[in-house]
Scaffold this motif. Structure first.
Motif, PDB file in Angstrom:
ATOM      1  N   VAL A  37       0.855  -1.195   0.000  1.00 54.58           N
ATOM      2  CA  VAL A  37       0.000   0.000   0.000  1.00 54.58           C
ATOM      3  C   VAL A  37       0.889   1.243   0.000  1.00 54.58           C
ATOM      4  CG1 VAL A  37      -1.760   1.306   1.243  1.00 54.58           C
ATOM      5  CG2 VAL A  37      -1.828  -1.202   1.236  1.00 54.58           C
ATOM      6  N   THR A  38       0.669   2.113  -0.968  1.00 52.31           N
ATOM      7  CA  THR A  38       1.448   3.348  -1.082  1.00 52.31           C
ATOM      8  C   THR A  38       0.777   4.473  -0.315  1.00 52.31           C
ATOM      9  OG1 THR A  38       2.252   2.697  -3.266  1.00 52.31           O
ATOM     10  CG2 THR A  38       2.416   5.036  -2.695  1.00 52.31           C
ATOM     11  N   SER A  39       1.566   5.251   0.398  1.00 55.84           N
ATOM     12  CA  SER A  39       1.053   6.387   1.166  1.00 55.84           C
ATOM     13  C   SER A  39       1.552   7.701   0.569  1.00 55.84           C
ATOM     14  CB  SER A  39       1.511   6.308   2.626  1.00 55.84           C
ATOM     15  OG  SER A  39       1.077   5.114   3.234  1.00 55.84           O
ATOM     16  N   GLU A  40       0.713   8.712   0.622  1.00 53.85           N
ATOM     17  CA  GLU A  40       1.097  10.074   0.245  1.00 53.85           C
ATOM     18  C   GLU A  40       1.211  10.892   1.528  1.00 53.85           C
ATOM     19  OE1 GLU A  40       1.810  11.240  -2.705  1.00 53.85           O
ATOM     20  OE2 GLU A  40       1.241   9.486  -3.914  1.00 53.85           O
ATOM     21  N   LEU A  41       2.335  11.564   1.717  1.00 51.46           N
ATOM     22  CA  LEU A  41       2.525  12.415   2.883  1.00 51.46           C
ATOM     23  C   LEU A  41       2.395  13.876   2.462  1.00 51.46           C
ATOM     24  CD1 LEU A  41       5.533  10.780   4.794  1.00 51.46           C
ATOM     25  CD2 LEU A  41       3.126  10.108   4.723  1.00 51.46           C
ATOM     26  N   SER A  42       1.671  14.646   3.261  1.00 51.96           N
ATOM     27  CA  SER A  42       1.579  16.097   3.064  1.00 51.96           C
ATOM     28  C   SER A  42       2.089  16.757   4.337  1.00 51.96           C
ATOM     29  CB  SER A  42       0.147  16.528   2.746  1.00 51.96           C
ATOM     30  OG  SER A  42      -0.773  16.049   3.715  1.00 51.96           O
ATOM     31  N   TYR A  43       3.067  17.632   4.176  1.00 51.41           N
ATOM     32  CA  TYR A  43       3.816  18.145   5.312  1.00 51.41           C
ATOM     33  C   TYR A  43       3.298  19.497   5.792  1.00 51.41           C
ATOM     34  CZ  TYR A  43       7.217  14.453   4.469  1.00 51.41           C
ATOM     35  OH  TYR A  43       7.821  13.230   4.314  1.00 51.41           O
ATOM     36  N   ALA A  44       3.508  19.734   7.080  1.00 43.25           N
ATOM     37  CA  ALA A  44       3.230  21.041   7.654  1.00 43.25           C
ATOM     38  C   ALA A  44       4.184  22.060   7.035  1.00 43.25           C
ATOM     39  CB  ALA A  44       3.418  20.995   9.172  1.00 43.25           C
ATOM     40  N   PRO A  45       3.808  23.349   7.023  1.00 47.26           N
ATOM     41  CA  PRO A  45       4.678  24.359   6.401  1.00 47.26           C
ATOM     42  C   PRO A  45       6.105  24.344   6.915  1.00 47.26           C
ATOM     43  CG  PRO A  45       2.525  25.298   6.866  1.00 47.26           C
ATOM     44  CD  PRO A  45       2.540  23.929   7.481  1.00 47.26           C
ATOM     45  N   GLU A  46       6.283  24.100   8.219  1.00 46.02           N
ATOM     46  CA  GLU A  46       7.635  24.091   8.777  1.00 46.02           C
ATOM     47  C   GLU A  46       8.328  22.751   8.563  1.00 46.02           C
ATOM     48  OE1 GLU A  46       4.948  22.499  11.980  1.00 46.02           O
ATOM     49  OE2 GLU A  46       4.884  24.104  10.476  1.00 46.02           O
ATOM     50  N   GLY A  47       7.617  21.742   8.083  1.00 46.17           N
ATOM     51  CA  GLY A  47       8.223  20.478   7.712  1.00 46.17           C
ATOM     52  C   GLY A  47       8.388  19.452   8.805  1.00 46.17           C
ATOM     53  N   GLY A  48       8.057  19.781  10.039  1.00 50.15           N
ATOM     54  CA  GLY A  48       8.300  18.860  11.145  1.00 50.15           C
ATOM     55  C   GLY A  48       7.173  17.898  11.425  1.00 50.15           C
ATOM     56  N   LYS A  49       6.079  18.006  10.680  1.00 48.96           N
ATOM     57  CA  LYS A  49       4.925  17.140  10.888  1.00 48.96           C
ATOM     58  C   LYS A  49       4.343  16.778   9.527  1.00 48.96           C
ATOM     59  CE  LYS A  49       3.772  19.524  15.210  1.00 48.96           C
ATOM     60  NZ  LYS A  49       2.746  20.303  15.945  1.00 48.96           N
TER      61      LYS A  49
END
Length: 386
Positions: A37-49
């Motif tokens: 199963v492939t996941s797509e990650l979308s990051y917080a503006p600061e990149g830490g989450k």
């Protein structure tokens, strides 16, 4: 891996909202990848989450439509709470599993992940999606980032189940939450020379009293929805600071207020009433004391939109049929359901555990609730089989 094993793993990550959730998200991503199963990650503006969105395609490979299982990965702090066990180590006692986030809402996430092998084994005609977000507890900040990414990729699920703790009841509506910071600027002077200053605290108090008057008006005049435990829109001032000394007229006062609006009641309309009072009554009065007096209002980054699910929507009818719950349950706390609905994805709230156990010391979830959630999720996936 069983639900309990997944829950033990998830609770061990300290994903208090002030911390990164990347270790948890990457662990889930890797576990799903191991199952194809492939996941797509979308990051917080600061990149830490990051948010995670994963699709379990239908048997023919289709990825459009289907149902989202939604949960947030962040938890509230344990600071100052008197726990009887390590809050980040799952502890079993008397049929309950203790740990931060067990009820709110890693229990639902754990059950969803544990059942992925079962979901994949079914000959489903529609996909199932997993949506795990960051920063729900501090204003539902992560879900809008994820939903924007879905829109950009053209992904449009047909419905969403938000697994917040409802005791596996179907919650069809909740209020919105709107938070503002107000700064009142006057003029400092010695307290023996009151006519030479403009007392920011006193003028802030006038505005706070106006907010209370609005709250009393909603309480006495409505609109009402008796399905809520508090059946009207509420306003309250919950933080305040100002002044530097007992013998100095304060030139500044800052406070924060919130209102929780019933669905269908415009939050912008409420805020316009507040700002109209400032412009027509408060500022003219302040400027009689000091012509440079001013009031600044800042909308805080909170995105808790009200939810009101339609009984005609397929997801509402389906979840009611699978749970057997025909009651009308509405809650005053917020979820990400309103954001999914606002993005054109009909949503209901239904998950294991009870909100009364959330956010407190010795947070727990009944094992029986996790079992009920597993049964529900199996039926939900089964409903997608031709």
């Amino acid at each position: 891996m069983s639900t309990r094993e997944w829950l033990r793993r998830l609770v061990a990550f300290d994903t208090t909202s002030r911390n990164s959730n990347l270790a948890l998200i990457e662990t889930v991503r890797d576990a799903l990848a191991a199952q194809g199963v492939t996941s797509e990650l979308s990051y917080a503006p600061e990149g830490g989450k990051a948010n995670l969105f994963a699709t379990l395609p239908a048997h023919d490979g289709a990825t459009q439509g289907g149902i989202v299982l939604s949960g947030h990965t962040d938890v509230v702090p344990v600071d100052g709470q008197d726990w009887g066990s390590d809050p980040f180590s799952l502890t079993e006692k008397d049929g309950k599993l203790y740990g931060r986030g067990t009820a709110d809402m890693k229990g639902f996430i754990a059950a969803s992940l544990a059942l992925v092998p079962h979901f994949l084994s079914l000959r489903r005609t529609k996909p199932l999606h997993l949506a795990f977000s960051y920063d729900e507890e501090v204003g539902c900040l992560g879900a809008p980032v994820m939903l924007a990414a879905l829109k950009q990729r053209g992904v449009r699920p047909e419905g969403c189940v938000v697994g917040e703790p409802t005791g596996m009841r179907v919650v069809v509506a909740h209020k919105g939450m709107n938070l503002y910071r107000c700064r009142v600027h006057g003029k400092a002077a010695h307290s023996s020379l009151t006519t030479r200053g403009c007392n920011a605290i006193e003028h802030a108090a006038r505005l706070i009293c106006h907010l209370r008057d609005l709250a009393d008006q909603f309480k006495s005049q409505g609109p009402y929805d008796e399905c809520y435990d508090v059946p009207f829109t509420t306003l309250s001032t919950n933080l305040i600071a100002g002044g530097i000394a007992v013998n100095t007229i304060p030139d500044a006062c800052e406070f924060s207020y919130e209102f929780r609006n019933l669905p269908g009641m415009s939050p912008d309309g409420i805020q316009r009433r507040v700002e109209a009072y400032i412009q027509t009554e408060l500022l003219p009065r302040m400027r009689r004391d000091h012509d440079a007096a001013r009031v600044e209002i800042e909308a805080m980054p909170v995105a808790v939109l009200a939810l009101e699910a339609s009984e005609r929507e397929a997801i509402t009818r389906l979840v009611r049929a699978l749970t057997g719950d025909k009651g009308t349950s509405k809650v005053s706390y917020g979820t990400e359901g309103g954001q999914f609905q606002n993005a054109g994805i009909p949503a209901v709230v239904c998950g294991p555990g009870h909100i009364e156990q959330a956010h407190r010391a010795d947070e727990y979830i009944d094992i029986a609730q996790l079992t009920a959630c597993e049964d529900f999720l199996r039926k939900l996936a089964g409903s997608l089989v031709d």
